[in-house]
Design a protein around this motif. Structure first.
Motif, mmCIF file in Angstrom:
data_model
loop_
_atom_site.group_PDB
_atom_site.id
_atom_site.type_symbol
_atom_site.label_atom_id
_atom_site.label_comp_id
_atom_site.label_asym_id
_atom_site.label_seq_id
_atom_site.Cartn_x
_atom_site.Cartn_y
_atom_site.Cartn_z
ATOM 1 N N LYS A 286 0.830 -1.204 0.000
ATOM 2 C CA LYS A 286 0.000 0.000 0.000
ATOM 3 C C LYS A 286 0.865 1.255 0.000
ATOM 4 O O LYS A 286 1.913 1.304 0.649
ATOM 5 C CB LYS A 286 -0.892 0.005 1.244
ATOM 6 C CG LYS A 286 -1.927 -1.097 1.230
ATOM 7 C CD LYS A 286 -2.772 -1.060 2.489
ATOM 8 C CE LYS A 286 -3.818 -2.174 2.442
ATOM 9 N NZ LYS A 286 -4.572 -2.247 3.698
ATOM 10 N N ALA A 287 0.365 2.283 -0.695
ATOM 11 C CA ALA A 287 1.116 3.531 -0.806
ATOM 12 C C ALA A 287 1.397 4.128 0.577
ATOM 13 O O ALA A 287 2.487 4.653 0.829
ATOM 14 C CB ALA A 287 0.339 4.526 -1.666
ATOM 15 N N SER A 288 0.432 4.039 1.480
ATOM 16 C CA SER A 288 0.624 4.622 2.821
ATOM 17 C C SER A 288 1.774 3.921 3.547
ATOM 18 O O SER A 288 2.564 4.566 4.247
ATOM 19 C CB SER A 288 -0.660 4.500 3.635
ATOM 20 O OG SER A 288 -1.045 3.139 3.720
ATOM 21 N N ALA A 289 1.865 2.602 3.381
ATOM 22 C CA ALA A 289 2.929 1.851 4.055
ATOM 23 C C ALA A 289 4.287 2.196 3.446
ATOM 24 O O ALA A 289 5.298 2.303 4.153
ATOM 25 C CB ALA A 289 2.664 0.354 3.943
ATOM 26 N N LEU A 292 5.257 5.544 4.866
ATOM 27 C CA LEU A 292 5.727 5.462 6.255
ATOM 28 C C LEU A 292 7.103 4.796 6.333
ATOM 29 O O LEU A 292 7.986 5.259 7.064
ATOM 30 C CB LEU A 292 4.716 4.703 7.119
ATOM 31 C CG LEU A 292 5.034 4.716 8.619
ATOM 32 C CD1 LEU A 292 4.928 6.138 9.188
ATOM 33 C CD2 LEU A 292 4.112 3.780 9.400
ATOM 34 N N ALA A 293 7.297 3.734 5.555
ATOM 35 C CA ALA A 293 8.600 3.044 5.586
ATOM 36 C C ALA A 293 9.718 3.979 5.136
ATOM 37 O O ALA A 293 10.787 4.019 5.741
ATOM 38 C CB ALA A 293 8.551 1.802 4.701
ATOM 39 N N LEU A 294 9.466 4.750 4.089
ATOM 40 C CA LEU A 294 10.529 5.596 3.526
ATOM 41 C C LEU A 294 10.811 6.839 4.369
ATOM 42 O O LEU A 294 11.867 7.443 4.228
ATOM 43 C CB LEU A 294 10.192 5.997 2.083
ATOM 44 C CG LEU A 294 10.250 4.868 1.043
ATOM 45 C CD1 LEU A 294 9.760 5.363 -0.313
ATOM 46 C CD2 LEU A 294 11.660 4.303 0.897
ATOM 47 N N ILE A 295 9.871 7.226 5.235
ATOM 48 C CA ILE A 295 10.174 8.397 6.081
ATOM 49 C C ILE A 295 10.587 8.023 7.493
ATOM 50 O O ILE A 295 11.119 8.871 8.204
ATOM 51 C CB ILE A 295 9.008 9.430 6.142
ATOM 52 C CG1 ILE A 295 7.756 8.865 6.808
ATOM 53 C CG2 ILE A 295 8.710 9.989 4.772
ATOM 54 C CD1 ILE A 295 6.612 9.877 6.869
ATOM 55 N N VAL A 317 0.629 1.379 10.052
ATOM 56 C CA VAL A 317 -0.444 2.219 9.500
ATOM 57 C C VAL A 317 -1.800 1.684 9.960
ATOM 58 O O VAL A 317 -2.669 2.447 10.402
ATOM 59 C CB VAL A 317 -0.371 2.266 7.954
ATOM 60 C CG1 VAL A 317 -1.617 2.925 7.368
ATOM 61 C CG2 VAL A 317 0.882 3.007 7.494
ATOM 62 N N ASP A 318 -1.965 0.364 9.902
ATOM 63 C CA ASP A 318 -3.227 -0.244 10.343
ATOM 64 C C ASP A 318 -3.525 0.073 11.801
ATOM 65 O O ASP A 318 -4.657 0.373 12.163
ATOM 66 C CB ASP A 318 -3.177 -1.777 10.176
ATOM 67 C CG ASP A 318 -3.420 -2.182 8.726
ATOM 68 O OD1 ASP A 318 -3.854 -1.323 7.943
ATOM 69 O OD2 ASP A 318 -3.163 -3.355 8.401
ATOM 70 N N PHE A 403 3.132 13.202 8.958
ATOM 71 C CA PHE A 403 3.301 11.817 8.496
ATOM 72 C C PHE A 403 2.264 11.426 7.427
ATOM 73 O O PHE A 403 2.554 10.660 6.524
ATOM 74 C CB PHE A 403 3.280 10.847 9.680
ATOM 75 C CG PHE A 403 4.614 10.789 10.388
ATOM 76 C CD1 PHE A 403 5.092 11.877 11.103
ATOM 77 C CD2 PHE A 403 5.414 9.665 10.304
ATOM 78 C CE1 PHE A 403 6.342 11.836 11.724
ATOM 79 C CE2 PHE A 403 6.670 9.610 10.924
ATOM 80 C CZ PHE A 403 7.124 10.698 11.634
ATOM 81 N N ASP A 404 1.054 11.914 7.579
ATOM 82 C CA ASP A 404 -0.004 11.775 6.565
ATOM 83 C C ASP A 404 -0.224 10.343 6.070
ATOM 84 O O ASP A 404 -0.082 10.056 4.882
ATOM 85 C CB ASP A 404 0.288 12.705 5.375
ATOM 86 C CG ASP A 404 -0.991 13.003 4.583
ATOM 87 O OD1 ASP A 404 -2.075 12.550 5.015
ATOM 88 O OD2 ASP A 404 -0.902 13.680 3.547
ATOM 89 N N VAL A 405 -0.578 9.465 6.994
ATOM 90 C CA VAL A 405 -0.872 8.083 6.601
ATOM 91 C C VAL A 405 -2.234 7.600 7.102
ATOM 92 O O VAL A 405 -2.630 6.474 6.812
ATOM 93 C CB VAL A 405 0.210 7.100 7.125
ATOM 94 C CG1 VAL A 405 1.554 7.365 6.451
ATOM 95 C CG2 VAL A 405 0.350 7.160 8.641
ATOM 96 N N MET A 406 -2.935 8.441 7.852
ATOM 97 C CA MET A 406 -4.137 7.915 8.511
ATOM 98 C C MET A 406 -5.357 7.837 7.608
ATOM 99 O O MET A 406 -6.165 6.938 7.739
ATOM 100 C CB MET A 406 -4.433 8.729 9.762
ATOM 101 C CG MET A 406 -3.407 8.413 10.847
ATOM 102 S SD MET A 406 -3.931 8.866 12.477
ATOM 103 C CE MET A 406 -2.364 9.377 13.154
ATOM 104 N N GLU A 407 -5.499 8.774 6.695
ATOM 105 C CA GLU A 407 -6.644 8.707 5.804
ATOM 106 C C GLU A 407 -6.386 7.619 4.768
ATOM 107 O O GLU A 407 -5.321 7.579 4.150
ATOM 108 C CB GLU A 407 -6.837 10.061 5.126
ATOM 109 C CG GLU A 407 -8.236 10.218 4.588
ATOM 110 C CD GLU A 407 -8.426 11.590 3.970
ATOM 111 O OE1 GLU A 407 -9.080 11.655 2.926
ATOM 112 O OE2 GLU A 407 -7.893 12.572 4.526
#
Ligand SMILES: [Zn+2]
Length: 490
Positions: A286-289, A292-295, A317-318, A403-407
């Motif tokens: 998933k793009a969100s993961a 998060l991994a890259l930051i 993220v989950d 971080f912008d991963v929650m939505e």
């Protein structure tokens, strides 16, 4: 905030010199291929920086170039029988789609090299006037390194053995040799070129960043960022070209993001460990993961990319999303729990402090997950009150501003990646699990059936059976006959 400055070799305070907006330039993509995860690590870390600055009340004026003419582009476009404009347009669009997929904010100003030729020509003229540029017999222009005694101040290279007048005309060259470099390359037959006051030709890569940075940010500005591979020669050359004519400090602060490794090795196509963002999306991540991994590893640390790490990020993220949902949807008694109020306040302060300290994203994550654990326990025990929910949601919203991963927009991003795969004949790269998750189109089933046939040919019967079973789960029956393989929906 304090940020490591490659130029001074120490942590320096980062503030706007004009007291209003932080003027920053970050080297953008060369649009000749799809962006790989190493590129996106850099863009993501710069995104974290600009979001954090805005969160803490600093306006930003962020310029990013798009290199749409250089050696590689000219070579690849010629090989494809296309103009450079037609060749780069598709990759530029793909790049911006990838930024959106990773939720990387657009810089305030995006500057294409081919749209700033007059500014580049003017800079060459100023350099010539200052005695820092010269023209060779073929009509190309070079920067004279000997005219800039400060050359090497960013990369801290010892250039005492440098030979005056030795030249290099490729955009990317040997890391250990400093040479007079091409500012402007005379037109060669068949190459894209511009007819200008300094002759017919095209700009070198280094020139464009100096010209465009000064066009939008002035002769001296606050921050210049890029990947660590750009320190030498690219950034060193930018400094030389700019400071030779302005006699002012080009950028006060230089931020460099370290390269990533993949499974502990350098990422390269020949090693078979080279991944674009799109490769990972088609594998079902998933793009969100991926974001998060890259930051999550601070920008100055080497980041070792692994699929295990991506799974860890997916779970993280989950957990964040589940936690927020539980808070939003739960019903809680009025009032406040002093311990949770304190925990929320501490988490907010700690994550901000971590980012203010050289953008330490790993240390910024930790207090948020600590708060999550404490609040989940309190909810289990009926100890979390409505006032705590509000306080904790406020912290989560603030943290997610960076971080912008929650939505959850992952399904949409994945759907687009699959459309692209279908249009570009890449369905064979799509993970079976992903096709199953997304629901199966006829094309997807065809691709799986083909993959199964291939697997059988290679006597990989485990894989062939796996595909048959996964299709069966989705109501698709495969029939092997002497005329070939057929499938039908039950
Ligand atoms: Zn640049």
């Amino acid at each position: 905030m304090r940020l490591f400055n490659t130029l001074t070799g120490q942590m320096d305070t980062l503030t706007p010199a004009d007291g209003e907006a932080l003027r920053m330039y970050a080297c953008g993509p060369t649009v000749y291929d799809y962006g790989h995860i190493g590129n996106f690590r850099t863009f993501l870390q710069v995104d974290v920086l600009r979001r954090f600055l805005k969160l803490t009340g600093t306006k930003v004026r962020h310029v990013m170039n798009v290199t749409d003419v250089d050696d590689k582009i000219i070579r690849n476009a010629a090989a494809a029988g296309m103009t450079i404009g037609a060749y780069t347009a598709g990759f530029e669009q793909a790049f911006f789609e990838d930024l959106d997929a990773l939720r990387i904010e657009r810089p305030e100003i995006i500057a294409r090299a081919t749209e700033h030729i007059p500014q580049m020509v003017e800079l060459v003229q100023r350099l010539a006037k200052a005695g820092a540029a010269y023209q060779t017999e073929d009509g190309s222009w070079y920067f004279r390194l000997a005219a800039f005694p400060d050359y090497g101040k960013l990369s801290k290279k010892d250039l005492s053995g440098m030979e005056d007048g030795a030249r290099v005309d490729v955009d990317e060259y040997e890391k250990d040799s400093a040479r007079d470099f091409a500012l402007w390359k005379a037109a060669k037959p068949g190459e894209t070129s511009w007819d200008t006051a300094i002759g017919r030709g095209r700009p070198g890569w280094h020139l464009e960043c100096s010209a465009m940075a000064m066009e939008y940010l002035g002769e001296s500005f606050d921050l210049h960022a890029g990947g660590e591979d750009l320190i030498f020669p690219h950034h060193e050359n930018e400094i030389a070209q700019s400071e030779s004519v302005t006699h002012k400090m080009f950028a006060r602060h230089w931020m460099h993001v370290r390269f990533l490794l993949v499974d502990g090795r350098k990422m390269s196509k020949s090693e078979g460990n080279f991944y674009t963002l799109r490769d990972l999306l088609l594998k079902g991540y998933k793009a969100s993961a991926i974001r998060l991994a890259l930051i999550s590893v601070p920008y100055r640390h080497q980041f070792n990319f692994t699929f295990d790490g991506l799974v860890e990020a997916t779970n993280a993220v989950d957990r964040l999303r589940t936690f927020r949902k539980r808070l939003v949807e739960g019903s809680f008694a009025e009032g406040e729990n002093p311990a949770l109020q304190e925990a929320a306040k501490n988490a907010q302060e700690e994550y901000i402090a971590a980012l203010a300290n050289d953008l330490n994203t790993a240390e910024a994550r930790a207090p948020i997950f600590e708060l999550l654990r404490a609040a989940n326990t309190a909810m289990d025990q009926g100890q979390l009150k409505a006032g705590d929910r509000d306080a904790i949601l406020k912290v989560l919203t603030s943290f997610d501003g960076v971080f912008d991963v929650m939505e959850d927009r992952d399904a949409e991003v994945t759907r687009k990646a699959l459309e692209w795969a279908e249009q570009t004949d890449r369905m064979g790269q799509v993970a079976t699990e992903l096709l199953v998750r997304q629901g199966l189109t006829d094309e997807a089933i065809d691709a799986l059936v083909t993959e199964r046939t291939e697997a059988k040919k290679q006597r990989n019967f485990a894989r062939a059976d796996q595909i048959r079973n996964e299709l069966a789960d989705k109501g698709v029956v495969i029939e092997d006959s002497k005329d070939g393989v057929r499938w039908k929906r039950k």
